[in-house]
Design an enzyme around this catalytic site. Sequence first.
Site, PDB file in Angstrom:
ATOM      1  N   ASP A 232      18.736   6.395 -16.725  1.00  8.50           N
ATOM      2  CA  ASP A 232      18.775   6.152 -18.165  1.00  8.50           C
ATOM      3  C   ASP A 232      17.487   6.701 -18.782  1.00  8.50           C
ATOM      4  O   ASP A 232      16.387   6.495 -18.259  1.00  8.50           O
ATOM      5  CB  ASP A 232      18.897   4.644 -18.436  1.00  8.50           C
ATOM      6  CG  ASP A 232      19.312   4.357 -19.872  1.00  8.50           C
ATOM      7  OD1 ASP A 232      20.425   3.829 -20.077  1.00  8.50           O
ATOM      8  OD2 ASP A 232      18.530   4.668 -20.795  1.00  8.50           O
TER       9      ASP A 232
ATOM     10  N   ASN B 203      29.009  -2.017 -21.557  1.00  3.94           N
ATOM     11  CA  ASN B 203      29.210  -2.367 -22.962  1.00  3.94           C
ATOM     12  C   ASN B 203      30.468  -1.657 -23.466  1.00  3.94           C
ATOM     13  O   ASN B 203      30.728  -0.518 -23.095  1.00  3.94           O
ATOM     14  CB  ASN B 203      28.007  -1.917 -23.794  1.00  3.94           C
ATOM     15  CG  ASN B 203      26.733  -2.624 -23.388  1.00  3.94           C
ATOM     16  OD1 ASN B 203      26.740  -3.819 -23.086  1.00  3.94           O
ATOM     17  ND2 ASN B 203      25.625  -1.896 -23.353  1.00  3.94           N
TER      18      ASN B 203
ATOM     19  N   GLU C  79      26.925   2.390 -27.318  1.00  8.09           N
ATOM     20  CA  GLU C  79      26.385   3.488 -28.134  1.00  8.09           C
ATOM     21  C   GLU C  79      27.019   4.827 -27.786  1.00  8.09           C
ATOM     22  O   GLU C  79      27.212   5.667 -28.659  1.00  8.09           O
ATOM     23  CB  GLU C  79      24.863   3.592 -27.929  1.00  8.09           C
ATOM     24  CG  GLU C  79      24.091   2.420 -28.503  1.00  8.09           C
ATOM     25  CD  GLU C  79      22.633   2.420 -28.057  1.00  8.09           C
ATOM     26  OE1 GLU C  79      22.186   3.419 -27.449  1.00  8.09           O
ATOM     27  OE2 GLU C  79      21.960   1.414 -28.315  1.00  8.09           O
ATOM     28  N   VAL C  80      27.281   5.037 -26.523  1.00  9.26           N
ATOM     29  CA  VAL C  80      27.842   6.323 -26.082  1.00  9.26           C
ATOM     30  C   VAL C  80      29.304   6.107 -25.684  1.00  9.26           C
ATOM     31  O   VAL C  80      29.595   5.348 -24.745  1.00  9.26           O
ATOM     32  CB  VAL C  80      27.037   6.892 -24.885  1.00  9.26           C
ATOM     33  CG1 VAL C  80      27.630   8.226 -24.452  1.00  9.26           C
ATOM     34  CG2 VAL C  80      25.561   7.056 -25.254  1.00  9.26           C
TER      35      VAL C  80
ATOM     36  N   HIS D  98      30.732   3.937 -19.054  1.00 11.51           N
ATOM     37  CA  HIS D  98      29.588   3.954 -18.141  1.00 11.51           C
ATOM     38  C   HIS D  98      29.225   2.528 -17.754  1.00 11.51           C
ATOM     39  O   HIS D  98      29.444   1.591 -18.521  1.00 11.51           O
ATOM     40  CB  HIS D  98      28.377   4.639 -18.770  1.00 11.51           C
ATOM     41  CG  HIS D  98      27.982   4.098 -20.112  1.00 11.51           C
ATOM     42  ND1 HIS D  98      28.641   4.428 -21.270  1.00 11.51           N
ATOM     43  CD2 HIS D  98      26.992   3.239 -20.481  1.00 11.51           C
ATOM     44  CE1 HIS D  98      28.078   3.813 -22.297  1.00 11.51           C
ATOM     45  NE2 HIS D  98      27.076   3.077 -21.842  1.00 11.51           N
TER      46      HIS D  98
ATOM     47  N   HIS E  47      25.824   0.346 -16.491  1.00 13.15           N
ATOM     48  CA  HIS E  47      24.377   0.319 -16.304  1.00 13.15           C
ATOM     49  C   HIS E  47      24.115  -0.398 -14.977  1.00 13.15           C
ATOM     50  O   HIS E  47      24.673  -1.471 -14.730  1.00 13.15           O
ATOM     51  CB  HIS E  47      23.698  -0.497 -17.402  1.00 13.15           C
ATOM     52  CG  HIS E  47      23.851   0.053 -18.784  1.00 13.15           C
ATOM     53  ND1 HIS E  47      22.826   0.679 -19.454  1.00 13.15           N
ATOM     54  CD2 HIS E  47      24.915   0.055 -19.637  1.00 13.15           C
ATOM     55  CE1 HIS E  47      23.239   1.041 -20.661  1.00 13.15           C
ATOM     56  NE2 HIS E  47      24.504   0.672 -20.805  1.00 13.15           N
TER      57      HIS E  47
HETATM   58  P1  AMP Z   1      25.369   1.848 -24.207  1.00 11.72           P
HETATM   59  O1  AMP Z   1      24.670   1.108 -25.296  1.00 11.72           O
HETATM   60  O2  AMP Z   1      25.967   0.934 -23.181  1.00 11.72           O
HETATM   61  O3  AMP Z   1      26.366   2.860 -24.742  1.00 11.72           O
HETATM   62  O4  AMP Z   1      24.241   2.627 -23.428  1.00 11.72           O
HETATM   63  C1  AMP Z   1      23.956   3.982 -23.591  1.00 11.72           C
HETATM   64  C2  AMP Z   1      22.748   4.275 -22.746  1.00 11.72           C
HETATM   65  O5  AMP Z   1      22.636   5.686 -22.606  1.00 11.72           O
HETATM   66  C3  AMP Z   1      21.411   3.787 -23.325  1.00 11.72           C
HETATM   67  O6  AMP Z   1      20.780   2.894 -22.400  1.00 11.72           O
HETATM   68  C4  AMP Z   1      20.604   5.075 -23.520  1.00 11.72           C
HETATM   69  O7  AMP Z   1      19.230   4.903 -23.237  1.00 11.72           O
HETATM   70  C5  AMP Z   1      21.280   6.016 -22.545  1.00 11.72           C
HETATM   71  N1  AMP Z   1      21.183   7.440 -22.866  1.00 11.72           N
HETATM   72  C6  AMP Z   1      21.472   8.032 -24.062  1.00 11.72           C
HETATM   73  N2  AMP Z   1      21.284   9.368 -23.987  1.00 11.72           N
HETATM   74  C7  AMP Z   1      20.894   9.622 -22.700  1.00 11.72           C
HETATM   75  C8  AMP Z   1      20.558  10.817 -21.991  1.00 11.72           C
HETATM   76  N3  AMP Z   1      20.581  12.020 -22.581  1.00 11.72           N
HETATM   77  N4  AMP Z   1      20.204  10.701 -20.694  1.00 11.72           N
HETATM   78  C9  AMP Z   1      20.166   9.497 -20.096  1.00 11.72           C
HETATM   79  N5  AMP Z   1      20.483   8.346 -20.700  1.00 11.72           N
HETATM   80  C10 AMP Z   1      20.844   8.395 -21.993  1.00 11.72           C
END
Ligand code: AMP
Length: 124
Positions: A38, A96, A104-105, A109, A111
Amino acid sequence: MKDKHQNYDNQNVFAKILRGQVPCEIFYQTDDMMSFYDSDPKAAIHLLCIPKGSYKDFSDFNACGSLKEKTGFWDGVAYVVKQLGLDVGGFRMIANQGKGGGQEVPHFHVHIMGGSPLGTLASS
Ligand code: AMP
């Protein structure tokens, strides 16, 4: 027939990582999954594991992923946990989902966090 990827945003950052358009520090990968660090770690060890298929969240992956994709993904997660020694020391796994879950993404995924005491999950 419903296109299983119709709600998937292929411009999300993990889709770009899978296409090699955004750099990341890969820890492990197979045909079905990729694990990388991350970029904004919340624990001493904080990795993300993603399926290589285009699934926006856990529910999408569970409903539309093939048995091979699911087995390949979860076996990969277990391998990562073991390689890091977290199966012995303990760890936290979080997925999440959606607005309510703070996702967020929009690419499924999990964690993987550990390497230091994490305390209880909720503080209130
Ligand atoms: P979520 O809130 O569960 O969608 O988590 C998304 C995670 O992706 C966050 O912990 C970010 O820090 C991580 N993240 C976003 N962009 C990148 C990236 N380019 N490389 C690695 N981790 C990322």
